[in-house]
Design an enzyme around this catalytic site. Structure first.
Site, short mmCIF file in Angstrom:
data_model
loop_
_atom_site.label_atom_id
_atom_site.label_comp_id
_atom_site.label_asym_id
_atom_site.label_seq_id
_atom_site.Cartn_x
_atom_site.Cartn_y
_atom_site.Cartn_z
N LYS A 124 0.83 -1.22 0.00
CA LYS A 124 0.00 0.00 0.00
C LYS A 124 0.86 1.26 0.00
CE LYS A 124 -4.04 -2.14 0.62
NZ LYS A 124 -4.63 -2.54 1.85
N ILE B 37 2.51 7.00 0.40
CA ILE B 37 1.43 6.12 0.81
C ILE B 37 0.34 6.11 -0.26
CG2 ILE B 37 1.95 6.46 3.26
CD1 ILE B 37 -0.56 8.19 3.48
N CYS B 38 -0.32 4.97 -0.39
CA CYS B 38 -1.37 4.79 -1.39
C CYS B 38 -2.66 5.45 -0.89
CB CYS B 38 -1.61 3.31 -1.64
SG CYS B 38 -2.96 2.99 -2.79
N LEU B 39 -3.11 6.45 -1.63
CA LEU B 39 -4.34 7.15 -1.26
C LEU B 39 -5.35 7.14 -2.40
CD1 LEU B 39 -2.72 10.28 0.43
CD2 LEU B 39 -3.79 8.34 1.56
#
Length: 174
Positions: A120, A127-129
């Site tokens: 993620k 960070i994966c958003l």
């Protein structure tokens, strides 16, 4: 034209605590980015006011979980964030840059020391958003700012990822 409130925006999938917190953060009014001179100065003032409100709300509710500061230009932000899991505090450096197309584009929040430790996350510790946060940001730009990114982006990411990383032995307390 600012939206009346966040209640007008569908927020399915967000827990009640997150919804309560984000509703305490003032919506921003100035549509200006780093290349907009005096407009950016006005926007930064709103950003700081929103952050102060969010930090005060967190402290009043025993939910203090980050520190953040920007450089003089307001384009580079650095700080610390922490998450408590099983009564142990895990602390990380956090950073991001304000994109040139801000506020239409959300900042990409980075936790460099976790780079490569979870799926993620993108290269460089970003960070994966994408799934939950970025569509919400797009609907609410230019009214969302740094405080909203921390509340709706970083906080849920930490809550989802840190327990998993700790339980798998990837992250240790300092």
């Amino acid at each position: 034209q600012p939206s009346k409130s966040l209640r007008d925006t569908p927020m399915e999938g967000w827990d009640n605590n997150t919804l309560t917190n984000v509703q305490k953060i003032p919506l921003l009014r100035t549509k200006a980015g780093p290349r907009d001179g005096e407009g950016w100065t006005a926007r930064l003032k709103e950003e700081y006011q929103a952050l102060i409100s969010y930090v005060q709300w967190n402290k009043q509710n025993d939910n203090d979980w980050f520190t953040i500061a920007s450089d003089k230009t307001g384009t580079k932000w650095k700080g610390k964030c922490w998450y408590v899991h099983n009564l142990i505090k895990y602390e990380f450096d956090v950073q991001f840059e304000i994109p040139a197309t801000y506020p239409a584009t959300a900042p990409e929040i980075e936790i460099p020391e976790l780079d490569g430790k979870t799926a993620k996350m993108y290269r460089g510790g970003k960070i994966c958003l994408t799934i939950h946060f970025k569509p919400l940001w797009a609907k609410n730009a230019p009214h969302f700012g740094v405080a909203h990114a921390l509340c709706l982006g970083l906080a849920p990411w930490l809550a989802a990822e840190i327990p998993h990383l700790v339980d798998n032995g990837v992250v240790k307390s300092k």
